[in-house]
Design a protein around this motif. Structure first.
Motif, PDB file in Angstrom:
ATOM      1  N   ASP A 176      -2.543   1.648  -6.382  1.00  0.00           N
ATOM      2  CA  ASP A 176      -2.750  -0.763  -6.621  1.00  0.00           C
ATOM      3  C   ASP A 176      -1.033  -1.018  -6.512  1.00  0.00           C
ATOM      4  OD1 ASP A 176      -5.035   0.087  -7.008  1.00  0.00           O
ATOM      5  OD2 ASP A 176      -4.794   1.141  -8.909  1.00  0.00           O
ATOM      6  N   GLY A 177      -0.854  -1.730  -5.572  1.00  0.00           N
ATOM      7  CA  GLY A 177       0.451  -2.523  -5.556  1.00  0.00           C
ATOM      8  C   GLY A 177       0.279  -3.744  -6.410  1.00  0.00           C
ATOM      9  N   ASP A 193      -8.684   2.207   2.628  1.00  0.00           N
ATOM     10  CA  ASP A 193      -8.027   2.207   1.270  1.00  0.00           C
ATOM     11  C   ASP A 193      -9.128   1.358   0.287  1.00  0.00           C
ATOM     12  OD1 ASP A 193      -6.825   0.682   3.013  1.00  0.00           O
ATOM     13  OD2 ASP A 193      -5.264  -0.193   1.115  1.00  0.00           O
TER      14      ASP A 193
HETATM   15  P1  AMP Z   1      -4.917  -5.455   0.490  1.00  0.00           P
HETATM   16  O1  AMP Z   1      -4.481  -5.043   2.142  1.00  0.00           O
HETATM   17  O2  AMP Z   1      -5.015  -6.663  -0.300  1.00  0.00           O
HETATM   18  O3  AMP Z   1      -6.101  -4.339   0.377  1.00  0.00           O
HETATM   19  O4  AMP Z   1      -3.809  -4.380   0.231  1.00  0.00           O
HETATM   20  C1  AMP Z   1      -3.259  -3.314   0.626  1.00  0.00           C
HETATM   21  C2  AMP Z   1      -2.112  -2.543   0.172  1.00  0.00           C
HETATM   22  O5  AMP Z   1      -0.677  -3.690  -0.425  1.00  0.00           O
HETATM   23  C3  AMP Z   1      -2.145  -1.970  -1.345  1.00  0.00           C
HETATM   24  O6  AMP Z   1      -1.621  -0.685  -1.278  1.00  0.00           O
HETATM   25  C4  AMP Z   1      -2.284  -3.287  -2.099  1.00  0.00           C
HETATM   26  O7  AMP Z   1      -1.825  -2.813  -3.777  1.00  0.00           O
HETATM   27  C5  AMP Z   1      -0.972  -3.258  -2.001  1.00  0.00           C
HETATM   28  N1  AMP Z   1      -0.352  -5.038  -2.217  1.00  0.00           N
HETATM   29  C6  AMP Z   1      -1.472  -6.368  -1.710  1.00  0.00           C
HETATM   30  N2  AMP Z   1      -0.307  -7.182  -1.918  1.00  0.00           N
HETATM   31  C7  AMP Z   1       0.547  -6.776  -2.663  1.00  0.00           C
HETATM   32  C8  AMP Z   1       1.679  -7.515  -3.424  1.00  0.00           C
HETATM   33  N3  AMP Z   1       1.718  -9.096  -3.632  1.00  0.00           N
HETATM   34  N4  AMP Z   1       2.286  -6.553  -4.437  1.00  0.00           N
HETATM   35  C9  AMP Z   1       2.490  -5.245  -4.369  1.00  0.00           C
HETATM   36  N5  AMP Z   1       1.742  -4.479  -3.258  1.00  0.00           N
HETATM   37  C10 AMP Z   1       0.623  -5.586  -2.836  1.00  0.00           C
END
Ligand code: AMP
Ligand code: MG
Length: 478
Positions: free
Chosen positions: A90-91, A246
Motif C-alpha cells: 500500500d503505497g 497486485d
Molecule cells: P496501482 O497501479 O495504482 O495499483 O499502483 C501500483 C503500486 O504503486 C501500488 O503499490 C500503489 O500503492 C503504488 N502507488 C501508486 N501511486 C502511488 C503514489 N502516488 N504514491 C505512492 N505509491 C503509489
C-alpha cells in the motif's frame, strides 16, 4: 452511532509483522467534503447526520482516529504487465480499522513504507473516478469494494501538472491481493504464507475453516470467484485496464479503480489504458488475463497445496467463466433459458456490433424495448443490413420464448442498465469539479445507485456516446 462511539478492530494486525507496517495518515491541508455515501455509512453503523459534521471531514482526512484504531499499510508484491515486482504494498492506502466485516482504508493519505518513488497522494480526478465507479459497479451487481466518502483539499500534488490532492475512504470485506501471497511465497516465508491463507479463509471463505486440504479448496474457490467476476465484467462491458496481480482481489472483488472504462461501441480489442501499448489488458483479453493471474497465484500456493491438483482446478476455469458469461448474456437477450445454438446467435450479435460499431449499453437497453419495430435499433448502426440479419435470427429465437413482449421487456430492463458511467460522463463531472462545482458528481452518484431506472432528467447521458466523446483513454497516473 456517532463517530466517537465507534470502536474499530484491526484483525490484519494479528498476522506476522512482515505482513504490514504501522503508519499514521498525513492529513491534507484545508480539506472539504465532496460527497458521502449514506448507504455505506449504514453498513458501518454510522449515523447519517455525522456525515455532515466537521469531525467527519477530519476523520476522512486521517486527522481523527477512531477508538481502537491502529493504522497500518499492507505489504504485497505482484506481476505488473507480466513482470514480477518483488515489493509493492500500500503505497498510498492506509488501513484505519474494521467495523463488522468492512475494512476501511484511506487512499491518498500520505507516505507509507511502501510508497517507493510515489508521494502517497491521490489527485481529485482519479479519486472522483474511484468513488463513483465502485458505487456504480456495486449497483450493477458486480462484486466490488465501495467508498464511504470523498474529500478534496487545497493541497497541491504534482503529476503531469499541479493538481489538488483528494482522499477516498474506501471499504471492503477484503483488501488481500494475489500479490500478497506472491510476496511471501517469493521470500519463502512459509509461516507467513500459511497464516495469510488462514486469515483469508476466516475473512472471505469462513465455510472452509475446518476443511481438510483447505488451501487447495481455497485456491479452487478463488478460481471460481475470479471466473465469475471476469464473466460479469465482460457481460456489462467493463474494462479494468490494470489487471496486475497486485490489483486482483483474493475475494473475487473489483479493486483498485484506475484507468478503467465502460465500452462505448462494442470493441473486443478495446484498450482503456493508454500505457498498455500491446493490449495485454484489453477488454477481450480480460478472461485470459484472469487465468494468467490465477496461474501466478497457483505458483504462490505451491507450498500450500498439490500443484497437480491446482492445475486440474485451473483447467476448469474456462468452463466456469463461459457458463456464467452465457447465463448472463441469455438474460441480457431476454431469453428464458439457454439453448446450445444461442452461442451462434451471440457470436453473430457481437460480430455485428463490432463491425458496425454499435454502442454496447444502448444496444441492450434498446433491445429491451424491441417489439418488432426496428427503427430505434437500426439507428444505432451505420448500415442496416447486418442489424436486420441479426434481428431476423433473434425474431426466430423469440418464437420459442413463452412470455409476452411486455414481460420480457420488464425483465430485460432489470439486467440491461440504461446508464453506465462512461468516461466522457466522468470527465464532465471532473472538469466541473476542478472549478469547484460538484453538482455533476452528485448527479452521477444518483445514476450509479440506480442504473436501471429511467431518470428522465439525465436522459442526455443515456443512449450512444457521441463520436467525439468516444474512447477516451486514460493513463495510470493518478
Ligand atoms: P496501482 O497501479 O495504482 O495499483 O499502483 C501500483 C503500486 O504503486 C501500488 O503499490 C500503489 O500503492 C503504488 N502507488 C501508486 N501511486 C502511488 C503514489 N502516488 N504514491 C505512492 N505509491 C503509489
Ligand atoms: Mg493497485
Amino acid at each position: 452511532m456517532k463517530l466517537d462511539e465507534i470502536r474499530v478492530t484491526n484483525p490484519y494486525l494479528a498476522l506476522p509483522e512482515l505482513c504490514y507496517t504501522r503508519v499514521k495518515p498525513t492529513p491534507l491541508a484545508k480539506p472539504y467534503l465532496i460527497h458521502a455515501n449514506a448507504e455505506v455509512a449504514r453498513l458501518l453503523c454510522l449515523d447519517e447526520e455525522e456525515l455532515e459534521s466537521e469531525r467527519f471531514v477530519d476523520f476522512v482526512n486521517g486527522a481523527l482516529e477512531l477508538g481502537g484504531g491502529d493504522p497500518f499499510a499492507m505489504c504485497y508484491a505482484g506481476h505488473q504487465f507480466g513482470f514480477y515486482v518483488p515489493r509493492l504494498g500500500d503505497g498510498r492506502a492506509i488501513n484505519i480499522g474494521t467495523v463488522g466485516k468492512y475494512h476501511m482504508q484511506l487512499k491518498g493519505a500520505g507516505l507509507t513504507r511502501y510508497s517507493r518513488d510515489g508521494d502517497g497522494r491521490a489527485v481529485l480526478r482519479s479519486s472522483i473516478r474511484e468513488y463513483l465507479m465502485s458505487e456504480a459497479m456495486h449497483h450493477l451487481g458486480i462484486p466490488t469494494t465501495r467508498a464511504l466518502a470523498l474529500i478534496g483539499s487545497q493541497q497541491q500534488v504534482i503529476r503531469e501538472q499541479w493538481e489538488k490532492g483528494a482522499i477516498v475512504l474506501r471499504v471492503s470485506p477484503s483488501w488481500v491481493r494475489f500479490g500478497t501471497f506472491e510476496y511471501f511465497a517469493h521470500h519463502k516465508k512459509h509461516f507467513e504464507l500459511e497464516a495469510l491463507a488462514e486469515y483469508v479463509i476466516a475473512e472471505s471463505y469462513p465455510h472452509l475453516a475446518d476443511k481438510e486440504d483447505r488451501y487447495r479448496v481455497l485456491f479452487g474457490e478463488v478460481v471460481h470467484r475470479t471466473a465469475l467476476l471476469m464473466a460479469k465484467w465482460q457481460a456489462v462491458g467493463f474494462n479494468h485496464g490494470v489487471m496486475n496481480t497486485d490489483n486482483m482481489s483474493i475475494a473475487g472483488l473489483t479493486i483498485d479503480y484506475g484507468p478503467y472504462a465502460f465500452l462505448d461501441d462494442y470493441d473486443f480489442n478495446y484498450i482503456c489504458n493508454h500505457t498498455d501499448r500491446n493490449g495485454r489488458y484489453s477488454f477481450g483479453n480480460q478472461p485470459n488475463i484472469g487465468a494468467w493471474n490465477l496461474r501466478a497465484l497457483m505458483h504462490a500456493f505451491e507450498s500450500l497445496a498439490s500443484s497437480q491438483r491446482m492445475e486440474e482446478i485451473l483447467d476448469g476455469y474456462g468452463k466456469i467463466y463461459t457458463d456464467h458469461y452465457l447465463e448472463l448474456m441469455t438474460l441480457k437477450l431476454g431469453l428464458e433459458s439457454f439453448e446450445a445454438e444461442d452461442t451462434e446467435l451471440l457470436r453473430h450479435l457481437l460480430g455485428m456490433m463490432q463491425g458496425l460499431g454499435v454502442d454496447y449499453t444502448s444496444f441492450f437497453r434498446t433491445l429491451s424495448e424491441y417489439d418488432g419495430s426496428r427503427e430505434a435499433l437500426l439507428a444505432l448502426g451505420l448500415y442496416h443490413k447486418p442489424m436486420h440479419d441479426w434481428l431476423d435470427s433473434y425474431d426466430r429465437r423469440l418464437e420459442r420464448n413463452s412470455s409476452s413482449h411486455r414481460e420480457r421487456s420488464a425483465k430485460m430492463k432489470q439486467v440491461n442498465p440504461k446508464y453506465v458511467l462512461k468516461n466522457y460522463m466522468l470527465q464532465e463531472a471532473i472538469d466541473a469539479s476542478q472549478i469547484g462545482d460538484f453538482s455533476l458528481v452528485k448527479a452521477l452518484f444518483v445514476i450509479a445507485q440506480k442504473p436501471f431506472d429511467e431518470h428522465p432528467q439525465f436522459q442526455r447521458w443515456a443512449g450512444a456516446t457521441a463520436d467525439i466523446l468516444k474512447n477516451k483513454k486514460l493513463s495510470c497516473s493518478s
